[in-house]
Design an enzyme around this catalytic site. Structure first.
Site, short mmCIF file in Angstrom:
data_model
loop_
_atom_site.label_atom_id
_atom_site.label_comp_id
_atom_site.label_asym_id
_atom_site.label_seq_id
_atom_site.Cartn_x
_atom_site.Cartn_y
_atom_site.Cartn_z
N ARG A 174 -6.90 -29.40 -11.50
CA ARG A 174 -7.57 -29.00 -13.50
C ARG A 174 -6.96 -27.23 -12.96
NH1 ARG A 174 -13.40 -30.50 -11.55
NH2 ARG A 174 -13.02 -33.05 -11.59
N HIS A 190 -10.60 -28.36 -7.18
CA HIS A 190 -9.29 -28.55 -8.02
C HIS A 190 -8.87 -27.99 -8.55
CE1 HIS A 190 -11.13 -32.44 -7.88
NE2 HIS A 190 -12.29 -32.12 -7.51
N HIS A 227 -22.90 -36.43 -7.91
CA HIS A 227 -21.53 -36.98 -7.72
C HIS A 227 -21.95 -38.42 -7.45
CE1 HIS A 227 -19.43 -33.13 -6.61
NE2 HIS A 227 -18.95 -33.94 -7.19
N HIS A 230 -18.31 -41.04 -8.31
CA HIS A 230 -17.23 -40.75 -7.79
C HIS A 230 -17.12 -40.05 -6.76
CE1 HIS A 230 -17.58 -36.40 -10.12
NE2 HIS A 230 -16.52 -36.13 -8.45
N HIS A 232 -15.66 -36.64 -4.33
CA HIS A 232 -14.80 -35.92 -4.32
C HIS A 232 -14.36 -35.26 -2.81
CE1 HIS A 232 -13.64 -31.25 -4.51
NE2 HIS A 232 -14.27 -31.22 -3.69
ZN LIG Z 1 -14.04 -32.90 -7.91
#
Ligand SMILES: [Zn+2]
Length: 247
Positions: A174, A190, A227, A230, A232
């Site tokens: 990102r 990220h 979370h 997802h 991480h």
């Molecule tokens: Zn993440």
């Protein structure tokens, strides 16, 4: 053929630069001998060896680290690298001796694409969600690409250990502004390309559990705030595992 070989060398050059290696290109064998469009090893490697070719190998076997202890990508073939090579060999049904020779490299060639990504992951899955590619992060674009590549190879190992189940990357690199937009942690991994968020099968907890043995010492999953949808995974300087609903 020459053109293709030269193109492959060009790719290698870019890749080598991306990893910040010193003198990597000089160690490459003649293009005619290339076994792979990405990188070709021209010697067997074992404990005590060092050099850019060891570093290239370490990137490929980093997902076969011991639990919570990432393989150092330092160009030195120490006990940790030998153990990772052994696990890689066992994982793919090769003879297990901790020495990287033709059989081991043959499997690596089979697993890697000409652009150096592992077979089941591609650059496009990791670009920033705001369309900025690999730029705008907290480190240079070439560092980001090198970090993303390392992340991909760990995920390739994770995928294999989970029974060759496809993995879905919902967020890879990102840019800083995209990270802000999606509410990512300040200075998030990220923004360096060292993290990936995974969704889907087999389950978020299964992903989190198996990641412990796949070179990820940063794991945040179910039970941790934010979370629930997802898992991480990242690489950081010391272990941080937070998935209280899983382990
Ligand atoms: Zn993440």
């Amino acid at each position: 053929m020459r053109g293709r070989a030269r193109a492959a060398l060009g790719l290698l050059g870019a890749f080598t630069l991306g990893l910040g290696l010193l003198g990597g290109v000089g160690a490459v064998s003649a293009p005619e001998a290339a076994a792979d469009g990405c990188y070709t090893w021209d010697r067997t490697l074992s404990r005590g060896d060092s050099g850019p070719d060891v570093r290239e190998l370490q990137v490929r076997v980093a997902g076969w680290a011991s639990s919570g202890d990432p393989v150092d990508v330092d160009g030195v073939y120490g006990p940790e690298t030998a153990a990772a090579v052994q696990r890689f060999q066992r994982g793919y049904g090769l003879s297990v001796d901790g020495i990287a020779g033709p059989e081991t490299f043959g499997k690596v060639y089979e697993l890697q694409d000409a652009d150096c990504t592992p077979a089941h992951f591609s650059w496009g899955e990791f670009t920033s969600g705001d369309g900025s590619g690999f730029s705008g992060g907290n480190t240079s674009t070439s560092n980001v690409r090198a970090n993303v590549l390392r992340t991909m190879w760990k995920l390739e190992a994770l995928r294999h250990k989970l029974g060759d189940r496809p993995l879905y990357v919902s967020s890879g690199f990102r840019s800083v502004s995209h990270n802000d937009d999606v509410g990512g942690a300040p200075n998030s991994k990220h923004t360096y390309g060292t993290a990936a968020d995974l969704t889907g099968a087999p389950s978020l907890c299964e992903l989190a559990r198996q990641a412990r043995d796949s070179g990820f010492n940063g794991i945040i999953g179910p039970g941790a705030p934010g979370h629930g949808d997802h898992t991480h995974l990242d690489t950081r300087s010391s272990r941080y595992w937070n998935a209280p609903s899983c382990f």
